[in-house]
Design a protein around this motif. Structure first.
Motif, mmCIF file in Angstrom:
data_model
loop_
_atom_site.group_PDB
_atom_site.id
_atom_site.type_symbol
_atom_site.label_atom_id
_atom_site.label_comp_id
_atom_site.label_asym_id
_atom_site.label_seq_id
_atom_site.Cartn_x
_atom_site.Cartn_y
_atom_site.Cartn_z
ATOM 1 N N ASP A 212 0.847 -1.188 0.000
ATOM 2 C CA ASP A 212 0.000 0.000 0.000
ATOM 3 C C ASP A 212 0.882 1.237 0.000
ATOM 4 O OD1 ASP A 212 -2.619 -1.271 0.220
ATOM 5 O OD2 ASP A 212 -1.908 -1.938 2.169
ATOM 6 N N ILE A 228 -2.689 -0.028 -4.057
ATOM 7 C CA ILE A 228 -3.442 -0.642 -2.973
ATOM 8 C C ILE A 228 -3.418 -2.145 -3.148
ATOM 9 C CG2 ILE A 228 -5.702 -0.833 -1.883
ATOM 10 C CD1 ILE A 228 -6.217 2.036 -2.701
ATOM 11 N N ALA A 305 -4.647 13.656 4.276
ATOM 12 C CA ALA A 305 -5.965 13.099 3.961
ATOM 13 C C ALA A 305 -5.805 11.703 3.374
ATOM 14 C CB ALA A 305 -6.701 14.011 2.976
ATOM 15 N N VAL A 307 -3.266 9.671 3.686
ATOM 16 C CA VAL A 307 -2.703 8.746 4.668
ATOM 17 C C VAL A 307 -3.780 8.306 5.662
ATOM 18 C CG1 VAL A 307 -1.077 8.531 6.575
ATOM 19 C CG2 VAL A 307 -0.354 9.592 4.440
ATOM 20 N N LEU A 308 -4.593 9.240 6.123
ATOM 21 C CA LEU A 308 -5.619 8.864 7.091
ATOM 22 C C LEU A 308 -6.688 7.986 6.454
ATOM 23 C CD1 LEU A 308 -5.879 12.174 9.071
ATOM 24 C CD2 LEU A 308 -5.412 9.927 10.042
ATOM 25 N N ILE A 309 -6.962 8.221 5.212
ATOM 26 C CA ILE A 309 -7.983 7.421 4.552
ATOM 27 C C ILE A 309 -7.458 6.028 4.224
ATOM 28 C CG2 ILE A 309 -9.295 7.200 2.393
ATOM 29 C CD1 ILE A 309 -9.687 10.259 2.534
ATOM 30 N N LEU A 310 -6.207 5.937 3.787
ATOM 31 C CA LEU A 310 -5.714 4.669 3.270
ATOM 32 C C LEU A 310 -4.755 3.933 4.203
ATOM 33 C CD1 LEU A 310 -5.133 5.765 -0.395
ATOM 34 C CD2 LEU A 310 -6.905 4.233 0.462
ATOM 35 N N ASP A 311 -4.123 4.642 5.117
ATOM 36 C CA ASP A 311 -3.123 4.031 5.998
ATOM 37 C C ASP A 311 -2.088 3.234 5.206
ATOM 38 O OD1 ASP A 311 -1.786 3.218 8.290
ATOM 39 O OD2 ASP A 311 -3.079 1.484 8.582
ATOM 40 N N PRO A 312 -1.339 3.921 4.323
ATOM 41 C CA PRO A 312 -0.363 3.203 3.507
ATOM 42 C C PRO A 312 0.889 2.863 4.302
ATOM 43 C CG PRO A 312 -0.151 5.530 3.125
ATOM 44 C CD PRO A 312 -1.312 5.372 4.085
ATOM 45 N N MET A 341 -2.501 9.320 12.263
ATOM 46 C CA MET A 341 -2.743 8.339 13.300
ATOM 47 C C MET A 341 -1.542 7.408 13.436
ATOM 48 S SD MET A 341 -5.929 7.056 14.295
ATOM 49 C CE MET A 341 -5.886 6.004 15.695
ATOM 50 N N LEU B 226 -13.893 1.153 3.768
ATOM 51 C CA LEU B 226 -13.608 1.179 2.332
ATOM 52 C C LEU B 226 -13.572 -0.231 1.760
ATOM 53 C CD1 LEU B 226 -10.590 3.635 2.506
ATOM 54 C CD2 LEU B 226 -13.011 4.190 2.241
ATOM 55 N N HIS B 233 -10.637 -2.822 2.709
ATOM 56 C CA HIS B 233 -9.281 -2.278 2.815
ATOM 57 C C HIS B 233 -8.976 -1.933 4.261
ATOM 58 C CE1 HIS B 233 -5.628 -0.222 1.769
ATOM 59 N NE2 HIS B 233 -6.038 0.835 2.423
ATOM 60 N N ARG B 234 -7.957 -2.576 4.823
ATOM 61 C CA ARG B 234 -7.594 -2.324 6.217
ATOM 62 C C ARG B 234 -6.485 -1.290 6.326
ATOM 63 N NH1 ARG B 234 -6.311 -7.043 9.953
ATOM 64 N NH2 ARG B 234 -7.735 -5.917 11.301
ATOM 65 N N GLY B 235 -5.582 -1.274 5.381
ATOM 66 C CA GLY B 235 -4.400 -0.422 5.504
ATOM 67 C C GLY B 235 -3.274 -1.175 6.174
ATOM 68 N N ALA B 239 -5.442 0.958 10.047
ATOM 69 C CA ALA B 239 -6.017 2.239 10.467
ATOM 70 C C ALA B 239 -6.644 2.991 9.296
ATOM 71 C CB ALA B 239 -4.933 3.095 11.121
ATOM 72 N N ALA B 240 -7.014 2.289 8.241
ATOM 73 C CA ALA B 240 -7.613 2.971 7.100
ATOM 74 C C ALA B 240 -9.009 3.479 7.454
ATOM 75 C CB ALA B 240 -7.694 2.027 5.907
ATOM 76 N N GLY B 241 -9.402 4.570 6.840
ATOM 77 C CA GLY B 241 -10.753 5.100 7.022
ATOM 78 C C GLY B 241 -10.911 6.069 8.169
ATOM 79 N N GLU B 242 -9.819 6.435 8.799
ATOM 80 C CA GLU B 242 -9.925 7.329 9.963
ATOM 81 C C GLU B 242 -9.952 8.803 9.542
ATOM 82 O OE1 GLU B 242 -10.497 6.424 13.077
ATOM 83 O OE2 GLU B 242 -10.553 4.336 12.440
ATOM 84 N N VAL B 243 -10.865 9.113 8.649
ATOM 85 C CA VAL B 243 -10.963 10.466 8.108
ATOM 86 C C VAL B 243 -11.194 11.498 9.193
ATOM 87 C CG1 VAL B 243 -11.928 11.692 6.154
ATOM 88 C CG2 VAL B 243 -12.386 9.263 6.438
#
Lengths: 384, 384
Positions: A212, A228, A305, A307-312, A341, B226, B233-235, B239-243
């Motif tokens: 990711d 992803i 944005a 990074v927080l959405i996807l947590d790569p 995070m 997501l 998608h977990r990341g 921690a994915a999705g923590e908008v």
DNA sequence: GCTACTAATGAAGCGCTCCTTCGTAAGTTG
DNA sequence: CAACTTACGAAGGAGCGCTTCATTAGTAGC
């Protein structure tokens, strides 16, 4: 959902053939025993598979390696030179092309300068010149091409049409894939350049092995490419990564901080202003440093944005400005650490200006792999 | 990358066995001929496969369907009742549990109210009671459970530890999976509740068939789940999705517009205030409508960020407030249309309060499928 | 230059899985 | 009860991968 097909004996052979090809591509010339060990098949079975593959033209024998104990073993290799792939980067000021073998090994590269406001036909002609340059350099002909993959700025739809391109006016609403297909007698793939660059970095660059990845394509225009689960993410309408369209991301005008910095002397052409600011910041000019800080302030918002959405696992800084990653990387890290995070690795691209071309080649290789490996049905075709 | 294993004849049989199971799970009881046609195998081969599967306990014979021409065909079905799955939704005020067979068919459901600030042990005891309720209702015992899947608010790491949970103080730093494993003698999966809800909607709800989905979990807390390329998608760090953590998304305080609306009479408990506002807006109260508009203003920013970054096919509005989707959906669409490059479908959840529990069950089913189907090696185990 | 050693080769025979074909069995229809 | 329809079960055949073993083509040591 049609994966309900049961398998035949021939299906098994097919699978094993593909496994053999895959092993050969990954590890170069191999003896029968080595191949057998890697694939878990017995030597006699492996022999039959390679015989078949040789007959089809996918594999060939190379001279045995001397100086070993015992009877020298035959060696086989994947015929990466049965066909060639071309990758093209259509940028605002330059068109780059590269030609590679089927393993993605680059054999020739060319560059054609082009004006940003050049009319459509001139641009297309420059593409043709760039590719022909590669063909000449590597002494191949257009009929040896298996795939042409092209990366360009703008939003490209699934059929390879340009939906939107702020930077290149002539591009708008163009059926780019269609025009290129008239030019080349092989499959043509068109993709957004940031996405290709992201692909390049995960396959050959700094993000190898990461599943990711967020790739920041920073330059006069801002873009992002997402990888992803090991795959380039296009989105349903092929419009993923268009963060700059969101005002709150503060991406759209971010480069202005660098372009309009007071440290830039008069007379510098607008496309070089940002480079000037970045260089001045590296030399410690406080005015330039302040501009860079403001730039990174903005860059960090859109990045956070994503990074927080996807947590790569990793954020890769690439594109034109990544030459100045020494000035940009640390400030970016500091800001992300405050906002995110879980802090991802943040690294600079290792491929530089080549990233889109390399990504285009990798895209073509991946396309070839897709055709070969899931190979849901149908036997391997004969090559040559 | 160890997918370099070639296949044996037994591997082929394995593949065909799995294909047969998959066909039976998807289409209910089937005759040999029907199975053979679906899988592309011949009838005699299919017979051998089913015989083997019956011996292993995966498949059983059911009485032939009467009233057909010709000799009645034997029918076989997947033994979905060889084991059971449990899904649990650990919410702030309620703990829901459901028990299903191996096909995800829900056989029993229970709910246990719990106070948001209840101590840890009380919460865990409520979970146990909820699951035991399901076992009693369906007359099964804990030893018949194959998997327990749990969804909870907060960030859960890969090992099932709670990293962060704003809503449930007792949860923080808890090894939730570890505690639950002491409780149940079977694999325990722990996942973020928004992600499970997203999974539920793509498998059974409004987003069936969509491969890229953004699920908005709106309620007293905001969350997002997501689905990318058909998978949750977990990341990298789960921690994915923590908008909501991004201030610019304006998600964190968004629910306050509903909680503190002037239209809410005194004496209404704080957790019911938002529902009050939404109801008043539905009835045309202009003060409430203004609050809802402000709420959707904020909701749309974070949502637009996800849409622009991911370009999903669909946005699903779910969670507690989705009961009021009639009030929320149109305003949200209007705002997204202004901000997004390509407008996704925007729809309301069809699963409502059940979505997390259903998602947990689906997660357990998917886990089972993963174990069965890629089945890279190893024969099918005997059941019972 | 000869012998011993090493490791790959090639041919033979076996077992498994899937296929096709055919006579037989078990229902329904008139 | 005969005719018809459809599934069953057994037999024979082909393809694929496996193991085994005598043979071959090199290197190493004397």
């Amino acid at each position: 959902m049609a994966d309900l097909r049961g398998g035949d004996l021939s299906r098994l052979r097919q699978l094993n053939s593909l496994t053999a090809i895959r092993a050969l591509r990954r590890a170069g010339p191999l003896t029968l025993s080595a191949l057998a060990e890697r694939t878990g098949l017995s030597r006699p079975s492996m022999k039959e598979v390679t015989d078949e593959l040789m007959g089809l033209g996918w594999v060939e024998e190379v001279p045995p390696s001397p100086g070993t104990m015992g009877r020298p073993a035959r060696r086989y290799r994947f015929r990466a030179d049965s066909g060639y792939l071309v990758g093209v980067d259509i940028g605002g000021h330059n068109i780059r092309a590269a030609l590679s073998d089927l393993d993605g090994e680059i054999l020739a590269e060319t560059r054609q300068p082009v004006l940003p406001d050049a009319p459509l036909e001139e641009r297309l002609a420059a593409i043709e010149r760039a590719v022909e340059g590669c063909l000449t350099l590597s002494r191949t002909s257009v009929s040896d091409l298996w795939t042409v993959a092209v990366g360009t700025i703008g939003v490209i739809d699934v059929e390879g049409r340009v939906i939107y391109s702020a930077a290149v006016p002539a591009w708008r609403d163009l059926d780019l894939a269609g025009r290129l297909r008239e030019m080349f007698p092989c499959p043509v793939l068109v993709e957004n350049d940031s996405r290709l660059a992201a692909m390049a970095e995960t396959r050959r660059g700094v993000a190898q092995g990461a599943r990711d990845v967020v790739f920041l394509h920073v330059g006069l225009r801002m873009g992002a490419g997402l990888v992803i689960d090991g795959k380039v993410h296009r989105g349903f309408g092929a419009a993923a990564g268009e963060v700059a369209m969101l005002p709150e991301s503060r991406w759209f005008d971010a480069p202005e901080h660098l372009n309009t910095c007071a440290c830039v002397p008069e007379g510098v052409p607008p496309e070089d202003a940002a480079g000037h600011t970045l260089a001045a910041a590296r030399n410690g000019d406080p005015v330039a440093i302040a501009c860079v800080e403001r730039y990174v302030d903005d860059l960090a918002v859109g990045t956070a944005a994503m990074v927080l959405i996807l947590d790569p696992q990793m954020v890769v800084l690439g594109g034109g400005f990544s030459r100045s990653s020494d000035v940009l990387l640390e400030p970016l890290r500091r800001r992300l650490e405050k906002r995110c995070m879980r802090m991802p690795e943040v690294r600079a691209s290792t491929l530089g200006d080549e990233c889109v071309v390399v990504g285009a080649i990798e895209y073509a290789v991946a396309h070839l792999d897709d055709q070969l490996f899931p190979a849901d049905r149908g036997p391997l075709p004969v090559v040559r």
